[in-house]
Motif scaffolding. Structure first.
Motif, PDB file in Angstrom:
ATOM      1  N   SER A 131       0.728 -67.656 -14.808  1.00 23.71           N
ATOM      2  CA  SER A 131       1.139 -66.677 -13.954  1.00 23.71           C
ATOM      3  C   SER A 131      -0.065 -65.634 -13.653  1.00 23.71           C
ATOM      4  N   VAL A 132      -1.223 -66.104 -13.189  1.00 24.95           N
ATOM      5  CA  VAL A 132      -2.189 -65.291 -12.829  1.00 24.95           C
ATOM      6  C   VAL A 132      -2.085 -64.983 -11.391  1.00 24.95           C
ATOM      7  N   CYS A 133      -1.961 -63.254 -11.031  1.00 27.00           N
ATOM      8  CA  CYS A 133      -1.858 -63.135  -9.761  1.00 27.00           C
ATOM      9  C   CYS A 133      -2.655 -61.850  -9.598  1.00 27.00           C
ATOM     10  N   ASP A 134      -3.774 -61.803 -10.486  1.00 23.00           N
ATOM     11  CA  ASP A 134      -4.691 -60.402 -10.398  1.00 23.00           C
ATOM     12  C   ASP A 134      -5.994 -60.750 -10.846  1.00 23.00           C
ATOM     13  N   GLU A 135      -6.987 -60.630 -10.246  1.00 22.40           N
ATOM     14  CA  GLU A 135      -8.308 -60.652 -10.663  1.00 22.40           C
ATOM     15  C   GLU A 135      -8.645 -60.340 -11.911  1.00 22.40           C
ATOM     16  N   SER A 136      -8.282 -58.881 -12.227  1.00 23.96           N
ATOM     17  CA  SER A 136      -8.631 -58.285 -13.553  1.00 23.96           C
ATOM     18  C   SER A 136      -7.957 -58.985 -14.644  1.00 23.96           C
ATOM     19  N   ILE A 137      -6.765 -59.722 -14.535  1.00 25.77           N
ATOM     20  CA  ILE A 137      -6.253 -60.698 -15.552  1.00 25.77           C
ATOM     21  C   ILE A 137      -7.010 -61.732 -15.691  1.00 25.77           C
ATOM     22  N   ALA A 138      -7.364 -62.330 -14.685  1.00 26.19           N
ATOM     23  CA  ALA A 138      -8.165 -63.583 -14.887  1.00 26.19           C
ATOM     24  C   ALA A 138      -9.330 -63.306 -15.517  1.00 26.19           C
ATOM     25  N   ILE A 177       6.793 -66.611  -3.188  1.00 33.51           N
ATOM     26  CA  ILE A 177       7.002 -67.238  -2.101  1.00 33.51           C
ATOM     27  C   ILE A 177       8.317 -66.985  -1.383  1.00 33.51           C
ATOM     28  N   SER A 178       9.171 -66.274  -2.206  1.00 35.78           N
ATOM     29  CA  SER A 178      10.522 -65.517  -1.963  1.00 35.78           C
ATOM     30  C   SER A 178      10.288 -64.216  -1.162  1.00 35.78           C
ATOM     31  N   GLY A 179       9.236 -63.513  -1.701  1.00 31.16           N
ATOM     32  CA  GLY A 179       9.030 -62.202  -1.140  1.00 31.16           C
ATOM     33  C   GLY A 179       9.960 -61.081  -1.801  1.00 31.16           C
ATOM     34  N   GLU A 180      10.527 -61.370  -2.788  1.00 29.33           N
ATOM     35  CA  GLU A 180      11.309 -60.621  -3.694  1.00 29.33           C
ATOM     36  C   GLU A 180      10.452 -59.516  -4.693  1.00 29.33           C
ATOM     37  N   GLN A 181      10.622 -58.399  -4.421  1.00 30.41           N
ATOM     38  CA  GLN A 181       9.918 -57.401  -5.230  1.00 30.41           C
ATOM     39  C   GLN A 181      10.019 -57.528  -6.634  1.00 30.41           C
ATOM     40  N   SER A 182      10.907 -58.171  -7.223  1.00 32.66           N
ATOM     41  CA  SER A 182      11.118 -58.162  -8.464  1.00 32.66           C
ATOM     42  C   SER A 182      10.264 -59.209  -9.152  1.00 32.66           C
ATOM     43  N   LYS A 183       9.775 -60.100  -8.267  1.00 30.04           N
ATOM     44  CA  LYS A 183       9.002 -61.233  -8.919  1.00 30.04           C
ATOM     45  C   LYS A 183       7.517 -61.026  -8.744  1.00 30.04           C
ATOM     46  N   ILE A 233       8.119 -69.232  -8.060  1.00 30.47           N
ATOM     47  CA  ILE A 233       9.275 -69.225  -8.409  1.00 30.47           C
ATOM     48  C   ILE A 233      10.226 -69.198  -7.173  1.00 30.47           C
ATOM     49  N   GLY A 234      10.992 -70.207  -7.071  1.00 31.66           N
ATOM     50  CA  GLY A 234      12.003 -70.189  -5.687  1.00 31.66           C
ATOM     51  C   GLY A 234      12.905 -68.994  -5.664  1.00 31.66           C
ATOM     52  N   SER A 235      13.571 -68.801  -4.288  1.00 34.82           N
ATOM     53  CA  SER A 235      14.502 -67.802  -4.453  1.00 34.82           C
ATOM     54  C   SER A 235      15.784 -68.207  -5.211  1.00 34.82           C
ATOM     55  N   PRO A 236      16.680 -67.314  -5.528  1.00 35.29           N
ATOM     56  CA  PRO A 236      17.736 -67.589  -6.290  1.00 35.29           C
ATOM     57  C   PRO A 236      18.909 -68.177  -5.442  1.00 35.29           C
ATOM     58  N   SER A 237      18.758 -68.238  -4.118  1.00 34.74           N
ATOM     59  CA  SER A 237      19.724 -68.697  -3.151  1.00 34.74           C
ATOM     60  C   SER A 237      20.258 -70.143  -3.752  1.00 34.74           C
ATOM     61  N   GLU A 238      21.531 -70.212  -3.357  1.00 31.96           N
ATOM     62  CA  GLU A 238      22.092 -71.707  -3.717  1.00 31.96           C
ATOM     63  C   GLU A 238      21.954 -72.548  -2.429  1.00 31.96           C
ATOM     64  N   ASP A 239      21.622 -72.017  -1.393  1.00 28.39           N
ATOM     65  CA  ASP A 239      21.411 -72.690  -0.262  1.00 28.39           C
ATOM     66  C   ASP A 239      20.271 -73.674  -0.185  1.00 28.39           C
ATOM     67  N   ASN A 280      -5.233 -79.600  -9.230  1.00 26.35           N
ATOM     68  CA  ASN A 280      -4.232 -80.610  -8.935  1.00 26.35           C
ATOM     69  C   ASN A 280      -2.727 -80.377  -9.285  1.00 26.35           C
ATOM     70  N   GLU A 281      -2.620 -79.275  -9.726  1.00 29.64           N
ATOM     71  CA  GLU A 281      -1.073 -78.830 -10.212  1.00 29.64           C
ATOM     72  C   GLU A 281      -0.362 -78.034  -9.449  1.00 29.64           C
ATOM     73  N   LEU A 282       0.871 -78.265  -8.993  1.00 33.24           N
ATOM     74  CA  LEU A 282       1.665 -77.433  -8.229  1.00 33.24           C
ATOM     75  C   LEU A 282       3.020 -77.308  -9.070  1.00 33.24           C
ATOM     76  N   SER A 283       3.144 -76.150  -9.582  1.00 32.24           N
ATOM     77  CA  SER A 283       4.455 -75.834 -10.547  1.00 32.24           C
ATOM     78  C   SER A 283       5.324 -75.129  -9.965  1.00 32.24           C
ATOM     79  N   MET A 284       6.568 -75.578  -9.868  1.00 33.64           N
ATOM     80  CA  MET A 284       7.713 -74.915  -9.045  1.00 33.64           C
ATOM     81  C   MET A 284       9.038 -76.089  -9.469  1.00 33.64           C
ATOM     82  N   GLY A 285       9.968 -75.170  -9.520  1.00 31.33           N
ATOM     83  CA  GLY A 285      11.344 -75.970  -9.710  1.00 31.33           C
ATOM     84  C   GLY A 285      11.911 -75.404 -11.132  1.00 31.33           C
ATOM     85  N   MET A 286      13.094 -75.020 -11.411  1.00 32.65           N
ATOM     86  CA  MET A 286      13.773 -74.916 -12.605  1.00 32.65           C
ATOM     87  C   MET A 286      15.134 -75.621 -12.515  1.00 32.65           C
TER      88      MET A 286
END
Length: 245
Positions: free
Chosen positions: A108-115, A137-143, A172-178, A209-215
């Motif tokens: 869950s690295v999304c910031d240079e200072s954390i890295a 990827i979903s653009g949700e502010q909560s993520k 983390i994908g959208s919570p949408s059921e679509d 080489n890693e793509l982590s997605m899907g719950m």
């Protein structure tokens, strides 16, 4: 990696669920023309009792994911040393000391200072910590995560930090059921990952080489779009309750 059947005790409810999820991953991979052995299952054990984690471990599950650094810190000494832990939740600088350790993969690295903070602790401890860069990827502010258009900049800012090894992307994908929404997002992530993998290779980062997605609700779709790591919690452990230590 995913085999047809895991070894060990699968008599518990959790153990049976682990085997079921592994077989579903295998089927999804075959249907997508992929090698099931190229996909890792992370059992998300946030708020789960140590006894339930042991049930999953006894069914052959080796990788577990935690959302909170202090919970990860507290669980590690209570469980077998050969478990591989994934930190999958947002990470604050003052909590990095709990996760910058052997057998922990920070997704869950999304910031240079954390890295940089992870790298500092890793160097002091004589280790290298594998990390993934999180994309929102979903653009949700909560993520957490950076917008897709900022991932090149984030990679450039962290790729040379000593003590970390940038291995790929996480989302983390959208919570949408679509299903169409899920497919659109995961397809986009697959293209973004391939773009970044080529860029990383050209920069000498050959382990990207890693793509982590899907719950639990969408891991089979994620497998169809190239996920190498899927993170499954409720489909293995059931409902969460606060504090499983």
């Amino acid at each position: 990696m995913i085999g047809l059947l895991a070894t060990g005790n699968s008599e518990s409810r959790v153990g049976i669920n682990v085997l079921s999820i592994r077989n579903r991953i295998r089927e999804a991979a075959i249907n997508a023309g992929r090698n099931p052995d190229d996909i890792s299952l992370v059992a998300v054990s946030k708020f789960m009792d140590v006894s339930l984690i042991k049930d999953a471990y006894n069914a052959g599950q080796m990788c577990f994911g935690e959302n909170y650094a202090q919970e990860l810190r507290d669980k590690i000494p209570l469980l077998p040393d050969n478990i591989r832990w994934h930190m999958i939740g947002p990470l604050q600088r003052n909590k990095v000391k709990y996760v910058a350790r052997e057998n922990v993969f920070v997704e869950s690295v999304c910031d240079e200072s954390i890295a940089a903070e992870i790298g500092k602790y890793a160097l002091n401890r004589g280790i290298t910590v594998p990390v993934l860069l999180q994309v929102n990827i979903s653009g949700e502010q909560s993520k957490s995560g950076v917008p897709p258009e900022n991932i090149d900049f984030l990679f450039d800012s962290v790729k040379d930090i000593k003590g970390i090894d940038v291995r790929g992307l996480m989302t983390i994908g959208s919570p949408s059921e679509d299903i169409r929404v899920k497919e659109e997002q995961f397809s986009y992530m697959q293209k973004l990952f391939l773009h970044m993998k080529e860029k990383a290779y050209n920069c000498g980062c050959t382990g990207f080489n890693e793509l982590s997605m899907g719950m639990s609700s969408d891991f089979e779709i994620a497998v169809a779009y190239g996920a190498t790591i899927v993170r499954v919690g409720s489909a293995i452990f059931g409902e969460r309750r606060k504090n499983g230590i």
